[in-house]
Every structure is written in C-alpha cells, then in structure tokens.
Design a protein around this motif. Structure first.
Motif, PDB file in Angstrom:
ATOM      1  N   CYS A  68      -2.867  -4.014   3.981  1.00  0.00           N
ATOM      2  CA  CYS A  68      -1.703  -3.783   4.848  1.00  0.00           C
ATOM      3  C   CYS A  68      -2.047  -4.093   6.304  1.00  0.00           C
ATOM      4  CB  CYS A  68      -1.253  -2.328   4.743  1.00  0.00           C
ATOM      5  SG  CYS A  68      -0.879  -1.787   3.059  1.00  0.00           S
ATOM      6  N   LEU A  77       3.844   1.310   5.526  1.00  0.00           N
ATOM      7  CA  LEU A  77       3.112   1.942   4.428  1.00  0.00           C
ATOM      8  C   LEU A  77       3.993   2.847   3.573  1.00  0.00           C
ATOM      9  CD1 LEU A  77       0.704   0.851   6.140  1.00  0.00           C
ATOM     10  CD2 LEU A  77      -0.575   2.843   5.366  1.00  0.00           C
ATOM     11  N   LEU A 112       5.073   1.265   0.228  1.00  0.00           N
ATOM     12  CA  LEU A 112       4.129   0.898  -0.818  1.00  0.00           C
ATOM     13  C   LEU A 112       4.543   1.545  -2.148  1.00  0.00           C
ATOM     14  CD1 LEU A 112       0.655   1.285   0.962  1.00  0.00           C
ATOM     15  CD2 LEU A 112       1.791  -0.852   0.310  1.00  0.00           C
TER      16      LEU A 112
END
Length: 314
Positions: free
Chosen positions: A72, A129, A132
């Motif tokens: 990431c 994030l 995800l």
C-alpha cells in the motif's frame, strides 16, 4: 482511448452522481464520490478499469490466500520499486517480472483476475487502507506501507498525470498543488497518511513501514528489514544483489526492456513514464519559495500530531 477495446463493461453514471469542479481557467473536471474518494467520471465510463463503485465492494469481500502480501502506498511513493523488490524476495529469483505491477493492482482489476497469479502474491493498491479486504485483518496478512515526503510526491504526480488518459491533468503546477493540498488525487494525501498511521498504532493490521528516502539512501538494511518482516530466507549477499538490480537505473531499464504492458496499452505513455528522476528533494526544482512555505503551513497543521518523520532533502 477509442483505439483500445475496453477490458470491462463501461459503467453508467447518472447525472445526479456527477460533481463538476471548475479550475482556475474555467475548465470543468467531472468527478464522483466513491467511498470517500474523488474518482474521475472518465475512469468509470471507460471500461478500461473496473467500475470503482462495484469493485470496492468486491475487494472488501475478497477471499485472500494465507500468504498474500498487500503493498500500500499513495501514488508516486515508490510502489513499483518495492513491488519488484518484494517479488525478488518472495520468489528467490534475481529476475524482473515481465508482467507489470498493474496486473496485480487492485484498482485496475477485479479480485477474480488475481486468481491466475501464482502464490506468493504481492497485490498493490493506492486505495485507503480502510478499503483493503476484510480478511487482511482477520488472517493477519502482511501489509507493506510505503511513505515518501509529500513535496516530492506532488511534483512526481504532476508530471505523471500529464501523460494519463484515464486521469489527465493539464493545468499548471500551481493549480495541481492546490488540488493536491485539498482534494488530493483520488484521496487527500494527509487523510490517507493519517489513516495509515492510526492503523499502525492500533496494530490490527500486521504492517511494515518503509520510507522511500531511507530505501534510497540505505537500500541494503531497508531490504533486509523487509525480508525479515516477510519471513523470506534471503542472505546478505542476495539482498545486496536485489538492491543493485532494483536501483533506479536498473528499474528504469527493466521498465523499458522487460515489461509487457499487454492489456494496459491504453495507458502506454503513462506506464512508460513511471521512472522520471526518483531523486530526493526534486521538489526544490519545481516549487517556488512561496509555494513551499504555503505547503509547509498546511503540512504543519495537518501533521502536527503525527509521529511520521519525513526527509525532504538528501
């Protein structure tokens, strides 16, 4: 992009979903909001990448393998670099992959497209994030987070997006700096970075932090630390060779000579322009003193409670 056949069914966008943002010259950018991100309408309509509205849901519910790795980073922060390094560590082969990073990029593919990638997969994304797969937390999968100082990120992003057909930017650097400091590219850099810092602090994600500048200045210890995090059995001699192969010069040559962009020819100019300078502090060649000071004010305010430490010069 009419010369290239869409890879997916083009998305339909309703008029009420479109947000029109004028620039300093009176031009209008058509975007839409998706899960807190600002996505160009063209990216949805083109069919060259999955419809983001559908794909973020599929990504969240994606079935992951137990040894999957998720890389990431905000765009232009070193994703290609660390992706190539990680693949050399996990495969144990001093070879550049012929397929480009985009074949393992979550925004550019539906999760089922990754089924053909052999384990151990390194999937990459510029998504926040929070988007995800749920199994990243549930299975405690490995997450690599790459950071780069935002002044170099904004300069690199500006030059990069001038070549893009999917997310083109044709204004001045002054205009882009304003966009970057407020809306950001898909997501605001400050929001993205602070969200990642919270994930690091709460330790719900098994995450390893890499600073672009540290990897550039001291590649061998940085790669060794990454190898230990991933649990790869790589000795110092092998790691030194990985560092040498994945130098900026080596990566740029591999991008020109080795990579087969295949289904991604619609962004050929963009993909061939991945490696411009790769220098630390290149922002000094672009930003005026006034622009730098203005950005510093925003940075100081937004990052005042952050523990991240960025190197803005060599």
């Amino acid at each position: 992009m009419a010369d290239f056949k869409p890879r997916y069914t083009p998305g339909e966008v309703k008029e009420e979903e479109i947000v029109r943002i004028p620039d300093m010259k009176g031009n209008v950018k058509e975007v839409m909001e998706v899960e807190g991100m600002i996505v160009p309408v063209q990216a949805i309509k083109s069919g060259h990448i999955p419809d983001m509205r559908e794909n973020v849901k599929k990504i969240r519910d994606m079935k992951c393998r137990d040894d999957d790795i998720f890389l990431c980073a905000y765009m232009r922060s070193g994703t290609h670099w660390v992706w190539e390094i990680t693949n050399m560590l996990t495969t144990g082969k001093l070879e550049y992959l012929t397929r480009p990073k985009e074949t393992a990029m979550m925004e550019f593919n539906y999760p089922e497209d990754f089924d053909k990638i052999p384990s151990r997969r390194t999937l990459n994304t510029h998504l926040p994030l929070r988007l995800l797969p749920k199994e990243v937390k549930e299975k405690k999968l490995k997450v690599i987070f790459v950071q780069r100082n935002p002044k170099d990120v904004v300069v690199s992003s500006y030059y990069f997006l001038q070549k893009s057909k999917m997310m083109p930017f044709q204004g001045t650097f002054e205009e882009f700096l304003m966009v970057f400091s407020t809306l950001g590219v898909m997501v605001n850099w400050f929001d993205y970075t602070l969200e990642a810092e919270e994930a690091l602090k709460d330790k719900e994600i098994d995450m390893h932090l890499i600073y672009y500048e540290e990897l550039k200045k001291n590649p061998v210890p940085a790669i060794k630390s990454l190898s230990e995090f991933l649990g790869t059995d790589c000795d110092d001699e092998y790691i030194a060779k990985v560092a040498e192969m994945c130098s900026f010069k080596g990566m740029k040559k591999a991008n020109e000579d080795v990579k087969d962009i295949g289904d991604f020819k619609f962004e050929k100019a963009l993909m061939q322009g991945h490696y411009r300078k790769g220098e630390i502090g290149d922002w000094k060649n672009m930003m005026t003193v006034a622009q730098s000071e203005q950005f510093d004010e925003v940075f100081s305010d937004r990052m005042k409670n952050s523990s991240f430490k960025f190197a803005f010069s060599k």
